[in-house]
Enzyme design. Structure first.
Site, short mmCIF file in Angstrom:
data_model
loop_
_atom_site.label_atom_id
_atom_site.label_comp_id
_atom_site.label_asym_id
_atom_site.label_seq_id
_atom_site.Cartn_x
_atom_site.Cartn_y
_atom_site.Cartn_z
N PHE A 169 3.43 6.22 8.43
CA PHE A 169 3.96 5.17 9.54
C PHE A 169 4.01 3.78 8.97
CE2 PHE A 169 -0.14 3.17 10.20
CZ PHE A 169 -0.94 3.73 9.51
N TYR A 202 -6.27 7.31 6.40
CA TYR A 202 -6.79 6.31 7.34
C TYR A 202 -8.14 6.73 7.90
CZ TYR A 202 -3.41 2.77 6.82
OH TYR A 202 -2.41 1.79 6.37
N VAL A 231 0.90 4.90 -0.55
CA VAL A 231 1.41 5.54 0.54
C VAL A 231 0.72 5.27 1.94
CG1 VAL A 231 2.12 7.85 1.52
CG2 VAL A 231 1.81 7.67 -0.75
N LYS A 232 1.49 4.82 2.95
CA LYS A 232 0.95 4.35 4.21
C LYS A 232 1.04 5.65 5.09
CE LYS A 232 1.18 0.70 7.62
NZ LYS A 232 -0.32 0.48 7.64
N CYS A 233 -0.03 6.59 4.61
CA CYS A 233 0.03 8.06 5.23
C CYS A 233 -1.12 8.27 6.26
CB CYS A 233 -0.36 9.02 4.09
SG CYS A 233 -0.86 10.31 4.23
#
Ligand code: PPE
Length: 307
Positions: free
Chosen positions: A37, A164, A158-160
């Site tokens: 995202f 989070y 990685v903005k995975c």
């Protein structure tokens, strides 16, 4: 703060009503965290809403997908224009924008290569992430007992969605122990970043931020602040920081799209500098807000006007 709903959400190429933007409970992304995202902001300017560094966000979105071998069934240009469209159709002046690509309904089991990717983009008004008081006077930060991901378990670049969980654990730790935000160290004990923000310190007039190799996301606000500071004539360094460096910094602040630029008043109860936002922090914060609102012509290239 409850979400402020807007009207339409872009889902796989069509605009749907906010309340109809639903997914199946057996979506792969929900079970295995297989999503990437972005967080983007648009700000009001005298020429209408302008999206801050849209191209860089779209590039990072596609790079996150690439690192996960996730096929996005749209081009970079498609997503770029869809993001502008979602701000326009919702008649938003300033907003937060959340594009997400996730593995959808089709196959269960860990192998992600069998599932199709769904993409959606939502936009809604989102105020100050860490509170108006924090933005003005600084927040109380704590070094988390949770470590940032080791690059050999999940790449921090990685903005995975799945990764989070790590940030949420640290966020809860901060809140439950009476702080505003946590700072995470990497497995080597170096400062990486905060739960959803990059970190900066000022020492002897130099602006310092940990290198990406310490496990920080390559933040777009981070890159912007480094450029603004160097344009203002400050020395800017990417340098490994230990938690003790935070305790004796002259100033400290964090940066992120949602958070923007927020002073850090104390770390683990050690007052940073005077405990009040420092001069460089205030100057960078006010330049940042002037730029995103289109008041600094030399940074026009960072703004994508929606109309
Ligand atoms: N580190 C992390 C872990 C992170 O999630 C963000 C953004 C940053 C650094 C700063 O990156 P940039 O926004 O490009 O300057 N975090 C997003 C998600 C926040 C959320 O609560 O959700 C954001 O700020 O949009």
């Amino acid at each position: 703060m409850p979400l402020v709903e807007s009207e339409k959400i872009w889902m796989d190429g069509s605009l749907v009503d906010w309340k109809d933007a639903n997914v199946h409970v057996l979506s792969h992304g929900l079970h295995y965290g297989s999503g990437v995202f972005e967080g983007i902001r648009a700000y009001a300017t005298e020429n209408g809403p302008a999206i801050f560094r849209l191209e860089d966000h779209v590039d990072r979105f596609f790079n996150s997908a690439k690192m996960l071998l996730m096929e996005i069934p749209f081009s970079n240009e498609d997503i770029f224009s869809a993001i502008k469209e979602i701000v326009r159709v919702n008649s938003l002046d300033s907003c937060y924008i959340r594009p997400i690509a996730f593995l959808g309904y089709g196959e269960m089991g860990l192998n992600p290569l069998l599932s199709k990717t769904s993409v959606s983009i939502a936009a809604w008004p989102w105020g100050t992430y860490l509170g108006e008081e924090g933005l003005q006077n600084g927040i109380r930060a704590k070094v988390s007992s949770w470590q940032r991901h080791d690059p050999n378990s999940v790449p921090p670049a990685v903005k995975c969605t799945g990764m989070y969980v790590n940030s949420s654990l640290a966020k809860v730790e901060a809140i439950k122990s009476g702080y505003d935000e946590c700072i995470l160290l990497n497995p080597q004990g170096e400062v990486s970043e905060c739960t959803g923000e990059n970190i900066f310190v000022v020492k002897g007039g130099t602006l310092i931020t940990p290198p990406i190799s310490s496990g920080a996301l390559d933040g777009i606000t981070r890159a912007s602040i480094m450029k603004i500071a160097s344009d203002l004539g400050y020395e800017v360094k990417e340098q490994t920081l230990l938690r003790s460096d935070l305790y004796v910094a002259d100033e400290a602040f964090l940066t992120g799209t949602a958070a923007e630029v927020v002073p850090i008043a104390s770390v683990d109860d050690r007052v940073v500098g005077t405990g009040k936002p420092g001069d460089m922090t205030k100057q960078l914060q006010s330049s940042f807000f002037a730029i995103v609102h289109g008041e600094e012509k030399r940074y026009e290239g960072w703004l994508e006007y929606v109309r």
